[in-house]
Design a protein around this motif. Sequence first.
Motif, PDB file in Angstrom:
ATOM      1  N   SER A 132      45.391  42.561   5.218  1.00 39.00           N
ATOM      2  CA  SER A 132      45.229  41.948   3.890  1.00 39.00           C
ATOM      3  C   SER A 132      46.267  42.488   2.897  1.00 39.00           C
ATOM      4  CB  SER A 132      43.827  42.206   3.370  1.00 39.00           C
ATOM      5  OG  SER A 132      43.618  43.608   3.307  1.00 39.00           O
ATOM      6  N   GLN A 133      46.905  43.619   3.231  1.00 38.50           N
ATOM      7  CA  GLN A 133      47.919  44.179   2.341  1.00 38.50           C
ATOM      8  C   GLN A 133      49.248  43.419   2.410  1.00 38.50           C
ATOM      9  OE1 GLN A 133      47.754  46.455   0.072  1.00 38.50           O
ATOM     10  NE2 GLN A 133      45.711  47.295   0.465  1.00 38.50           N
ATOM     11  N   PHE A 134      49.445  42.650   3.460  1.00 46.00           N
ATOM     12  CA  PHE A 134      50.727  41.958   3.619  1.00 46.00           C
ATOM     13  C   PHE A 134      50.743  40.703   2.750  1.00 46.00           C
ATOM     14  CE2 PHE A 134      52.983  44.110   7.063  1.00 46.00           C
ATOM     15  CZ  PHE A 134      51.987  44.983   7.496  1.00 46.00           C
ATOM     16  N   ASP A 135      51.854  40.466   2.032  1.00 43.89           N
ATOM     17  CA  ASP A 135      51.859  39.293   1.174  1.00 43.89           C
ATOM     18  C   ASP A 135      52.112  38.026   1.980  1.00 43.89           C
ATOM     19  OD1 ASP A 135      55.043  40.179  -0.267  1.00 43.89           O
ATOM     20  OD2 ASP A 135      54.636  38.660   1.262  1.00 43.89           O
ATOM     21  N   ASP A 136      51.821  36.879   1.358  1.00 43.96           N
ATOM     22  CA  ASP A 136      51.747  35.629   2.106  1.00 43.96           C
ATOM     23  C   ASP A 136      53.084  35.193   2.700  1.00 43.96           C
ATOM     24  OD1 ASP A 136      49.080  35.443   1.824  1.00 43.96           O
ATOM     25  OD2 ASP A 136      49.146  34.184   0.026  1.00 43.96           O
ATOM     26  N   THR A 137      54.171  35.416   1.963  1.00 41.05           N
ATOM     27  CA  THR A 137      55.482  35.049   2.496  1.00 41.05           C
ATOM     28  C   THR A 137      55.756  35.817   3.780  1.00 41.05           C
ATOM     29  OG1 THR A 137      56.057  35.343   0.182  1.00 41.05           O
ATOM     30  CG2 THR A 137      57.766  34.492   1.624  1.00 41.05           C
ATOM     31  N   ALA A 138      55.360  37.082   3.770  1.00 41.81           N
ATOM     32  CA  ALA A 138      55.590  37.919   4.948  1.00 41.81           C
ATOM     33  C   ALA A 138      54.764  37.418   6.126  1.00 41.81           C
ATOM     34  CB  ALA A 138      55.247  39.361   4.634  1.00 41.81           C
ATOM     35  N   LYS A 139      53.553  36.925   5.841  1.00 40.19           N
ATOM     36  CA  LYS A 139      52.730  36.392   6.921  1.00 40.19           C
ATOM     37  C   LYS A 139      53.333  35.106   7.484  1.00 40.19           C
ATOM     38  CE  LYS A 139      48.327  38.384   5.496  1.00 40.19           C
ATOM     39  NZ  LYS A 139      47.043  38.158   4.819  1.00 40.19           N
ATOM     40  N   GLN A 140      53.923  34.299   6.587  1.00 40.62           N
ATOM     41  CA  GLN A 140      54.582  33.058   7.016  1.00 40.62           C
ATOM     42  C   GLN A 140      55.692  33.342   8.029  1.00 40.62           C
ATOM     43  OE1 GLN A 140      54.407  29.706   5.836  1.00 40.62           O
ATOM     44  NE2 GLN A 140      52.403  30.259   4.990  1.00 40.62           N
ATOM     45  N   ALA A 141      56.404  34.431   7.795  1.00 41.23           N
ATOM     46  CA  ALA A 141      57.575  34.736   8.621  1.00 41.23           C
ATOM     47  C   ALA A 141      57.221  34.903  10.099  1.00 41.23           C
ATOM     48  CB  ALA A 141      58.270  35.991   8.113  1.00 41.23           C
ATOM     49  N   GLY A 142      55.954  35.259  10.375  1.00 43.15           N
ATOM     50  CA  GLY A 142      55.579  35.486  11.768  1.00 43.15           C
ATOM     51  C   GLY A 142      54.929  34.293  12.443  1.00 43.15           C
ATOM     52  N   LEU A 143      54.866  33.157  11.736  1.00 40.05           N
ATOM     53  CA  LEU A 143      54.168  32.000  12.309  1.00 40.05           C
ATOM     54  C   LEU A 143      55.026  31.256  13.329  1.00 40.05           C
ATOM     55  CD1 LEU A 143      52.315  30.369   9.259  1.00 40.05           C
ATOM     56  CD2 LEU A 143      51.409  31.915  11.003  1.00 40.05           C
ATOM     57  N   GLY A 144      54.389  30.830  14.402  1.00 38.75           N
ATOM     58  CA  GLY A 144      55.073  29.988  15.372  1.00 38.75           C
ATOM     59  C   GLY A 144      54.819  28.522  15.056  1.00 38.75           C
ATOM     60  N   ASP A 145      55.395  27.619  15.852  1.00 38.51           N
ATOM     61  CA  ASP A 145      55.201  26.183  15.651  1.00 38.51           C
ATOM     62  C   ASP A 145      53.732  25.781  15.738  1.00 38.51           C
ATOM     63  OD1 ASP A 145      57.715  25.476  15.140  1.00 38.51           O
ATOM     64  OD2 ASP A 145      58.101  24.401  17.018  1.00 38.51           O
ATOM     65  N   ASP A 146      52.955  26.547  16.525  1.00 38.98           N
ATOM     66  CA  ASP A 146      51.556  26.206  16.729  1.00 38.98           C
ATOM     67  C   ASP A 146      50.641  26.828  15.679  1.00 38.98           C
ATOM     68  OD1 ASP A 146      51.850  28.806  17.416  1.00 38.98           O
ATOM     69  OD2 ASP A 146      51.203  28.596  19.508  1.00 38.98           O
ATOM     70  N   GLY A 147      51.225  27.456  14.659  1.00 40.55           N
ATOM     71  CA  GLY A 147      50.414  28.017  13.578  1.00 40.55           C
ATOM     72  C   GLY A 147      49.843  29.382  13.887  1.00 40.55           C
ATOM     73  N   LYS A 148      50.070  29.897  15.080  1.00 36.18           N
ATOM     74  CA  LYS A 148      49.587  31.240  15.407  1.00 36.18           C
ATOM     75  C   LYS A 148      50.595  32.287  14.924  1.00 36.18           C
ATOM     76  CE  LYS A 148      46.959  29.860  19.471  1.00 36.18           C
ATOM     77  NZ  LYS A 148      47.105  29.639  20.911  1.00 36.18           N
ATOM     78  N   THR A 149      50.121  33.507  14.741  1.00 31.94           N
ATOM     79  CA  THR A 149      50.994  34.572  14.255  1.00 31.94           C
ATOM     80  C   THR A 149      51.591  35.338  15.428  1.00 31.94           C
ATOM     81  OG1 THR A 149      49.630  34.777  12.296  1.00 31.94           O
ATOM     82  CG2 THR A 149      51.118  36.605  12.778  1.00 31.94           C
ATOM     83  N   TYR A 150      52.913  35.459  15.418  1.00 27.68           N
ATOM     84  CA  TYR A 150      53.606  36.101  16.533  1.00 27.68           C
ATOM     85  C   TYR A 150      54.330  37.375  16.139  1.00 27.68           C
ATOM     86  CZ  TYR A 150      52.653  32.029  19.427  1.00 27.68           C
ATOM     87  OH  TYR A 150      52.035  31.055  20.154  1.00 27.68           O
ATOM     88  N   GLY A 151      54.127  37.836  14.896  1.00 26.49           N
ATOM     89  CA  GLY A 151      54.825  39.062  14.524  1.00 26.49           C
ATOM     90  C   GLY A 151      54.337  39.589  13.191  1.00 26.49           C
ATOM     91  N   VAL A 152      54.467  40.906  13.028  1.00 22.69           N
ATOM     92  CA  VAL A 152      54.103  41.532  11.758  1.00 22.69           C
ATOM     93  C   VAL A 152      55.391  41.956  11.065  1.00 22.69           C
ATOM     94  CG1 VAL A 152      52.832  43.402  10.669  1.00 22.69           C
ATOM     95  CG2 VAL A 152      51.955  42.371  12.767  1.00 22.69           C
ATOM     96  N   SER A 153      55.561  41.474   9.833  1.00 22.21           N
ATOM     97  CA  SER A 153      56.805  41.700   9.108  1.00 22.21           C
ATOM     98  C   SER A 153      56.975  43.172   8.722  1.00 22.21           C
ATOM     99  CB  SER A 153      56.797  40.834   7.851  1.00 22.21           C
ATOM    100  OG  SER A 153      57.945  41.084   7.095  1.00 22.21           O
ATOM    101  N   MET A 154      58.186  43.687   8.884  1.00 20.99           N
ATOM    102  CA  MET A 154      58.463  45.088   8.548  1.00 20.99           C
ATOM    103  C   MET A 154      59.028  45.223   7.146  1.00 20.99           C
ATOM    104  SD  MET A 154      60.262  46.526  11.936  1.00 20.99           S
ATOM    105  CE  MET A 154      59.684  48.153  11.515  1.00 20.99           C
ATOM    106  N   GLY A 155      59.469  44.116   6.579  1.00 17.70           N
ATOM    107  CA  GLY A 155      60.116  44.176   5.275  1.00 17.70           C
ATOM    108  C   GLY A 155      61.001  42.959   5.155  1.00 17.70           C
ATOM    109  N   THR A 156      61.414  42.670   3.942  1.00 20.66           N
ATOM    110  CA  THR A 156      62.328  41.541   3.806  1.00 20.66           C
ATOM    111  C   THR A 156      63.577  42.030   3.082  1.00 20.66           C
ATOM    112  OG1 THR A 156      62.546  39.276   2.999  1.00 20.66           O
ATOM    113  CG2 THR A 156      61.154  40.740   1.719  1.00 20.66           C
ATOM    114  N   ASP A 157      64.455  41.123   2.766  1.00 20.15           N
ATOM    115  CA  ASP A 157      65.721  41.527   2.170  1.00 20.15           C
ATOM    116  C   ASP A 157      66.263  40.389   1.317  1.00 20.15           C
ATOM    117  OD1 ASP A 157      66.534  39.698   4.162  1.00 20.15           O
ATOM    118  OD2 ASP A 157      66.877  41.316   5.579  1.00 20.15           O
TER     119      ASP A 157
END
Lengths: 455, 316
Positions: A132-157
């Motif tokens: 729940s601490q991860f912000d929504d854009t970061a959660k988007q970054a890990g989404l696959g085509d099927d809407g499932k999450t395939y990664g946890v974001s380490m940071g952005t730039d």
Amino acid sequence: MQRRRIAGIAAAAVTLSLAMTACGSSGGSGSGDGDSKTVTVVYQKTASFTQLDDVLTKAKGEYESAHPGMKVELKPIESEADQYFTKLALMNKSKDTAPDVIYEDSFQVRSDAAAGYLAPMDEQLKGWSDWSQFDDTAKQAGLGDDGKTYGVSMGTDTRAIYYNKTLFAQAGLPTDWKPKTWDDVLTAARAVKEKVPGVIPLNIYGSKAGGEQTSMQGFEMLMYGTKDPLYDTSSKKWLTGSKGFGDSLGFYKTVFSEGLGPSQDVALDSTLGSQISTTLIPQGKVAMAIDGSWLPGQWLKGDNAWPQWQETMGFAPMPTQDGSAPGSTSMSGGWLLSVGANAPDKQAAFDFVSTALNKENALKYGTEASQIAVRKDVATDPAYLSYNPSFEFFSSLVPVTHFRPATPDYSQISSNIQVAVESVVTGSSSPADAAKAYDEALVGIVGKDNTQAAS
Amino acid sequence: MTVSTLELDSSAPRGSSAPLRPRGRGKDAARTAGRLLPLTPAIALMGVFLAGPIGYALYGSLTNATLSGYRAVNPDFVGIDNYTRLLSSGAFWQSALLTLVFVLTSAVIGQNALGMFLAVLIEKAPKPVSGVVGALVVGAWVMPEIVAAFALYAFFSTNGTLNAVLQLFGGSSVTWLISFPLLAVILANIWRGTAFSMMVYGAALAEVPPEVHEAAQIDGAGPLQRFFRITLPMVRRAVATNMMLVTLQTLGVFTLIWVMTAGGPGTRSTTLPLLAFQEAFKLSQVGYGTAIATVTLMVGAIFAVVYVKVLKPEVD
């Protein structure tokens, strides 16, 4: 006699080469050998990028003491990003070599998820209180085509223009420089070229060897400042024949034909990224560089420490082509930790990911690697905010930033952007011809039905 | 002797009523089978490790497989699409032309002619000279390709040895790998491969009987005449073998070019093996890359057939 000797040499050579081939093919195996007691972690490490290695080594110790009987095997791949992608894809292709935990660029997630290299993490994420601490854009970054999450974001730039205030003063330019259009950038570069000989007026990445840095820090920083996108998100089609594409290549042509960029042997070197951040900028050989927010991370401490950077370097947002709203532009990406589809114990792999990205480790990585934090508790932590004076500037670019169209085809399309850019940089094609070749390659990749002509 | 062997090999019982001719044919077949039997493991291995991968590559080149994305798992069979696309691609033809230039200049002319020249020279030279020259040339060949490639990169690069020497003599430094990429890799390949031709020709020249030369000399033939009229025809077989080996070797050169220029700048030194690698692993189009590799394989086969036909190694 002589002839027999030659035959002997030839036979020996053949045997030797066969033996070497055999060694070569067996050398790759044995990493993810299906041992459920060992979690293999594959990630990138270079001379100028050791912060991730530090964090993962720390996490390895923590994970192993929390899970007795389990082992973590860290397998850094020591290469620049472009070769890292190739090596990773080849490792993922075989069950025997596929790693359990993968350091993954956000633009590769959809592609690798579609290829079946990554495992969905939704089940495990549900039980992870930190999610729940991860912000929504970061959660988007890990989404696959099927809407499932395939990664946890380490940071952005984000990305912007670094400029050397000392060189700017010598060229008679303001030290609180803020360009409004592309022409302002070119004018400044011309002033540097004229008044400060021996330095590179403007570095913009433009080689195939540079890989994704050419697409992202280079071409797309221009392209997203024009009125044309690469990809129409509403019609879900890629654009061909856009003016913005040609104009962006035109900017490259101006820079390299007028000698405002690095010389060709420097521009085409595959290690240019490391050279820029660790030697060329610190030695005062570059007046302006379009580059990412992570650069100061290398100057803060470690082998490439450069304490004077705060007085020397200024930051300016990348202007749009003609200054039209919102006035400046940036690109954002970021990397994630993913679980490999062939991991024998997916829970163990996820547990390592959650250890590596708990608050303490995320704070360590966010500060030392100069990442824009994606965990809310890290982003508001005073230790994070006061760590690096460049954070404020680069975080302020978030409202004008763009994300790459991360379709499963993006990485192939990006490679063709690099081809187009390099052919302009080396003068082997005109911007118009290079754009035409890109359009043809684009149709070859996504098919005619998934493209549309720019209006 | 032969008859008794035949009798022993025969599977038909003595005094069989079968007619003579078919019986003989059966014997022949049996004998052939008997001779093939010990070869079956070798043929099986060739099938599995040589024909197998080639067949698999051929199949791969008929799909649109990629390195990542949907088509990495479920490639479609696209027939000869990759080949038609290849033949209509400017990049392919440019690359094919570069490959041809690279092979002709660095292998057929460079390595081959220089190897012959050195072999003749060494044969005539005093022992210490031939020893030193031989050691130097073979040294280049013994070096692993990647080491040689690094050495040559260091030699030709902008801050490299060649420019340092040029500057010593008052010349200005030249960006060899940027301005003349193809020339640089051609010279590098000549440097690296000449030793092989030199050794092959050295051995062949030693087989030419000195009496023939002496006789020709007495008849008034000059050195050049003797070389072209006597030596060359007599080592013709070695020339054919060497040309073939050197050509096929050069056609497959990858490491040397990859390290020195990576096929660049742009595509100015992208030969077919580099193009195949780039398409398959950089642009992640494995199917299309495999098609290029297959075409390269066929080009090699054509070269081999041409050599065998043109320089038909006669038995003398």
